[in-house]
Scaffold this motif. Structure first.
Motif, PDB file in Angstrom:
ATOM      1  N   GLY A  81      12.396  -6.380  15.994  1.00  0.00           N
ATOM      2  CA  GLY A  81      13.360  -7.127  15.183  1.00  0.00           C
ATOM      3  C   GLY A  81      13.382  -6.764  13.709  1.00  0.00           C
ATOM      4  N   PHE A  82      12.393  -6.021  13.234  1.00  0.00           N
ATOM      5  CA  PHE A  82      12.376  -5.606  11.831  1.00  0.00           C
ATOM      6  C   PHE A  82      11.435  -4.417  11.647  1.00  0.00           C
ATOM      7  CE2 PHE A  82       9.058  -8.789  12.270  1.00  0.00           C
ATOM      8  CZ  PHE A  82       7.987  -8.245  11.573  1.00  0.00           C
ATOM      9  N   ARG A  83      11.511  -3.817  10.483  1.00  0.00           N
ATOM     10  CA  ARG A  83      10.641  -2.698  10.122  1.00  0.00           C
ATOM     11  C   ARG A  83      10.086  -2.960   8.731  1.00  0.00           C
ATOM     12  NH1 ARG A  83      14.795  -1.820  13.159  1.00  0.00           N
ATOM     13  NH2 ARG A  83      14.636  -0.343  14.831  1.00  0.00           N
ATOM     14  N   ASP A  84       8.866  -2.479   8.496  1.00  0.00           N
ATOM     15  CA  ASP A  84       8.255  -2.587   7.176  1.00  0.00           C
ATOM     16  C   ASP A  84       8.074  -1.199   6.593  1.00  0.00           C
ATOM     17  OD1 ASP A  84       8.021  -5.364   7.383  1.00  0.00           O
ATOM     18  OD2 ASP A  84       5.978  -5.255   8.204  1.00  0.00           O
ATOM     19  N   ILE A  85       8.350  -1.083   5.304  1.00  0.00           N
ATOM     20  CA  ILE A  85       8.088   0.151   4.570  1.00  0.00           C
ATOM     21  C   ILE A  85       7.107  -0.188   3.459  1.00  0.00           C
ATOM     22  CG2 ILE A  85       9.032   1.950   3.071  1.00  0.00           C
ATOM     23  CD1 ILE A  85      11.628   1.799   4.573  1.00  0.00           C
ATOM     24  N   GLY A  86       6.087   0.627   3.334  1.00  0.00           N
ATOM     25  CA  GLY A  86       5.109   0.451   2.267  1.00  0.00           C
ATOM     26  C   GLY A  86       5.067   1.662   1.369  1.00  0.00           C
ATOM     27  N   MET A  87       5.091   1.419   0.073  1.00  0.00           N
ATOM     28  CA  MET A  87       4.862   2.481  -0.912  1.00  0.00           C
ATOM     29  C   MET A  87       3.495   2.196  -1.508  1.00  0.00           C
ATOM     30  SD  MET A  87       8.509   3.179  -2.758  1.00  0.00           S
ATOM     31  CE  MET A  87       8.061   4.839  -3.264  1.00  0.00           C
ATOM     32  N   LEU A  88       2.573   3.138  -1.309  1.00  0.00           N
ATOM     33  CA  LEU A  88       1.183   2.914  -1.669  1.00  0.00           C
ATOM     34  C   LEU A  88       0.702   3.922  -2.703  1.00  0.00           C
ATOM     35  CD1 LEU A  88      -0.231   2.413   1.941  1.00  0.00           C
ATOM     36  CD2 LEU A  88       0.791   0.693   0.447  1.00  0.00           C
ATOM     37  N   HIS A  89      -0.128   3.429  -3.622  1.00  0.00           N
ATOM     38  CA  HIS A  89      -0.789   4.303  -4.588  1.00  0.00           C
ATOM     39  C   HIS A  89      -1.833   5.146  -3.846  1.00  0.00           C
ATOM     40  CE1 HIS A  89       0.953   2.115  -7.995  1.00  0.00           C
ATOM     41  NE2 HIS A  89       0.617   0.993  -7.384  1.00  0.00           N
ATOM     42  N   SER A  90      -2.359   6.165  -4.494  1.00  0.00           N
ATOM     43  CA  SER A  90      -3.331   7.051  -3.845  1.00  0.00           C
ATOM     44  C   SER A  90      -4.605   6.315  -3.422  1.00  0.00           C
ATOM     45  CB  SER A  90      -3.674   8.228  -4.758  1.00  0.00           C
ATOM     46  OG  SER A  90      -4.224   7.755  -5.970  1.00  0.00           O
ATOM     47  N   ASP A  91      -4.918   5.192  -4.072  1.00  0.00           N
ATOM     48  CA  ASP A  91      -6.100   4.406  -3.699  1.00  0.00           C
ATOM     49  C   ASP A  91      -5.807   3.427  -2.559  1.00  0.00           C
ATOM     50  OD1 ASP A  91      -4.604   2.413  -4.936  1.00  0.00           O
ATOM     51  OD2 ASP A  91      -6.109   1.952  -6.470  1.00  0.00           O
ATOM     52  N   GLY A  92      -4.570   3.448  -2.022  1.00  0.00           N
ATOM     53  CA  GLY A  92      -4.190   2.579  -0.914  1.00  0.00           C
ATOM     54  C   GLY A  92      -3.619   1.241  -1.344  1.00  0.00           C
TER      55      GLY A  92
END
Length: 101
Positions: A81-92
């Motif tokens: 029903g949905f999708r998640d997108i994460g933008m992460l720094h190099s440290d996570g």
């Protein structure tokens, strides 16, 4: 309004790629503009894949600032029903998280 809760752990998710923060992404506060995060997230998907997602709504949570030259990992988690997108720094650490409906 209920606070958006997206699991920030994208370790087992599809990595769409990396995004390098550009000078054109920077706002008057000298960090990445909120709209630039959304544009960057969507730029990691082909036009065909974006169409297939059939985006009707997108909730975004901005977590920590990003700066010119920084590389952010961009990840996609498929849910029912949905999708998640994460933008992460190099440290996570999360820079921005989005839920697509």
């Amino acid at each position: 309004m209920e606070k958006l809760r997206i699991d920030p752990d994208f370790s087992d998710c599809e990595k769409l790629g990396t995004y390098t923060v550009r000078s054109t992404d920077i706002d008057i506060g000298n960090h990445m503009n909120n709209v630039a995060y959304i544009r960057a997230m969507l730029s990691m998907l082909s036009t065909e894949r974006r169409k297939a997602l059939d985006i009707k709504n997108m909730d975004v949570s901005f977590r920590s600032p990003s700066y010119e030259g920084e590389e952010l990992g961009v990840f996609l988690r498929e849910n029912e029903g949905f999708r998640d997108i994460g933008m992460l720094h190099s440290d996570g650490k999360s820079a921005a998280l989005a839920r697509i409906y």
